[in-house]
Design a protein around this motif. Structure first.
Motif, mmCIF file in Angstrom:
data_model
loop_
_atom_site.group_PDB
_atom_site.id
_atom_site.type_symbol
_atom_site.label_atom_id
_atom_site.label_comp_id
_atom_site.label_asym_id
_atom_site.label_seq_id
_atom_site.Cartn_x
_atom_site.Cartn_y
_atom_site.Cartn_z
ATOM 1 N N UNK A 186 0.894 -1.081 0.035
ATOM 2 C CA UNK A 186 -0.026 -0.083 -0.156
ATOM 3 C C UNK A 186 0.810 1.028 0.190
ATOM 4 N N UNK A 187 1.721 1.172 0.917
ATOM 5 C CA UNK A 187 2.712 2.289 1.059
ATOM 6 C C UNK A 187 3.436 2.582 -0.318
ATOM 7 N N UNK A 188 3.890 1.618 -1.059
ATOM 8 C CA UNK A 188 4.747 1.876 -2.523
ATOM 9 C C UNK A 188 3.768 2.363 -3.347
ATOM 10 N N UNK A 189 2.294 1.960 -3.075
ATOM 11 C CA UNK A 189 1.479 2.592 -4.121
ATOM 12 C C UNK A 189 1.030 3.932 -3.802
ATOM 13 N N UNK A 190 1.532 4.614 -2.570
ATOM 14 C CA UNK A 190 1.224 5.891 -2.087
ATOM 15 C C UNK A 190 -0.304 5.844 -1.393
ATOM 16 N N UNK A 191 -0.413 4.911 -1.099
ATOM 17 C CA UNK A 191 -2.013 4.989 -0.423
ATOM 18 C C UNK A 191 -1.546 5.026 1.046
ATOM 19 N N UNK A 192 -2.286 6.097 1.958
ATOM 20 C CA UNK A 192 -2.200 6.176 3.300
ATOM 21 C C UNK A 192 -2.572 5.141 4.342
ATOM 22 N N UNK A 193 -1.818 4.734 5.111
ATOM 23 C CA UNK A 193 -2.319 3.530 5.946
ATOM 24 C C UNK A 193 -2.254 3.864 7.449
ATOM 25 N N UNK A 194 -3.471 3.746 8.121
ATOM 26 C CA UNK A 194 -3.732 4.029 9.493
ATOM 27 C C UNK A 194 -3.817 2.826 10.475
ATOM 28 N N UNK A 195 -3.819 2.918 11.518
ATOM 29 C CA UNK A 195 -4.158 1.936 12.826
ATOM 30 C C UNK A 195 -5.054 2.311 13.763
ATOM 31 N N UNK A 196 -6.063 1.695 13.705
ATOM 32 C CA UNK A 196 -7.160 2.141 14.707
ATOM 33 C C UNK A 196 -7.367 0.911 15.826
ATOM 34 N N UNK A 197 -7.159 1.161 17.153
ATOM 35 C CA UNK A 197 -7.102 0.018 17.848
ATOM 36 C C UNK A 197 -7.864 0.527 19.121
ATOM 37 N N UNK A 198 -8.316 -0.381 20.031
ATOM 38 C CA UNK A 198 -9.098 -0.095 21.314
ATOM 39 C C UNK A 198 -7.772 -0.024 22.269
ATOM 40 N N UNK A 199 -6.705 -0.710 21.949
ATOM 41 C CA UNK A 199 -5.600 -0.647 23.119
ATOM 42 C C UNK A 199 -5.089 0.694 23.328
ATOM 43 N N UNK A 200 -4.412 1.013 24.430
ATOM 44 C CA UNK A 200 -3.887 2.132 24.825
ATOM 45 C C UNK A 200 -2.466 2.371 24.382
ATOM 46 N N UNK A 226 -7.149 3.567 22.227
ATOM 47 C CA UNK A 226 -8.548 3.557 22.949
ATOM 48 C C UNK A 226 -8.651 4.985 23.552
ATOM 49 N N UNK A 227 -7.192 5.430 24.178
ATOM 50 C CA UNK A 227 -7.286 6.609 25.006
ATOM 51 C C UNK A 227 -7.460 7.926 24.125
ATOM 52 N N UNK A 228 -7.486 7.618 22.834
ATOM 53 C CA UNK A 228 -7.687 9.220 22.130
ATOM 54 C C UNK A 228 -9.138 9.608 21.610
ATOM 55 N N UNK A 229 -9.949 8.488 22.278
ATOM 56 C CA UNK A 229 -11.388 9.139 21.993
ATOM 57 C C UNK A 229 -12.130 8.775 23.386
ATOM 58 N N UNK A 230 -13.240 9.572 23.463
ATOM 59 C CA UNK A 230 -13.913 9.039 24.597
ATOM 60 C C UNK A 230 -14.887 7.951 24.350
#
Length: 232
Positions: A102-116, A138-142
């Motif tokens: 994905x990164x080689x194709x210039x696609x932004x990649x994100x991580x979304x986790x409930x872990x702290x 998880x600690x970035x959102x209410x």
């Protein structure tokens, strides 16, 4: 990012990119075992929960009304973090390969986790850990998964509408969060969740498959805009 052709992929962490469940189950089992015999099914139904939600559920399940869940969360997280740092688990090779493609194709990649972030940091120091354009813990959102807030926040930080952010998840809790945010979703494994796209394993996913998932030709955002997340 402003162009309609721009898109991104948001990955779940636990169970999707890293096999963390055995470590969490072991730490939670040790917490129970320190107070009473561990019955069969003691950790059933905890998949996809935050550490606080899992510990609170255990307290309620075993009638530990006089104990502080926050103190137990700290104990469990210390144990899990140490196991991560000791290399008890590692990033799935298939996930690393897909992220690199994905990164080689210039696609932004994100991580979304409930872990702290405290827990995640112990995995990010592993040799070969992937680089993400955005990370939401998880600690970035209410409100974390299954609320839409984590995926809404990730999309907002990328400057993209949720409908242009393909999500890779492995749990019903994460699925509910992504769907509520308005993101197209791929589920890893057979969860019996049609019409959600499902693949047997992470290694079966390709960049073209994810690009098609995020295409407005097959996925359109709801006319009612998604709710905005709240930073904690």
């Amino acid at each position: 990012m402003t162009g309609m052709e721009e898109w991104a992929v948001l990955f779940d962490l636990d169970g999707t990119l890293v096999d963390t469940a055995p470590i969490w189950w072991s730490a939670l089992g040790a917490l129970i075992d320190a107070r009473q015999p561990v019955p069969a099914g003691a950790t059933d139904g905890l998949l996809g929960l935050t550490a606080l939600e899992a510990v609170t559920t255990i307290h309620r399940r075993f009638g530990w009304s006089g104990l502080d869940p926050a103190e137990d969360v700290a104990e469990v997280e210390v144990a899990v973090r140490q196991r991560y740092r000791d290399g008890a688990t590692s990033w799935h090779a298939e996930g690393l390969h897909l992220i690199a493609a994905l990164r080689a194709d210039g696609v932004p990649v994100g991580l979304v986790t409930s872990s702290s972030r405290y827990i995640l940091d112990a995995l990010m120091v592993h040799r070969g850990a992937p680089r993400f354009d955005v990370v939401v813990c998880g600690d970035d959102v209410q409100r974390t998964k299954p609320a839409p807030d984590p995926y809404l926040l990730a999309a907002r930080r990328l400057g993209l509408p949720p409908a242009r952010c393909a999500v890779v998840e492995d749990s019903p809790t994460g699925l509910a969060s992504a769907v509520a945010a308005g993101c197209p979703v791929v589920m890893i494994g057979d969860h019996g969740q049609p019409p959600v796209v499902q693949v047997a394993s992470l290694g079966r996913l390709t960049v073209p498959t994810l690009r098609q998932l995020a295409s407005p030709a097959i996925h359109q955002a709801s006319g009612d805009g998604p709710r905005q997340p709240t930073d904690s």
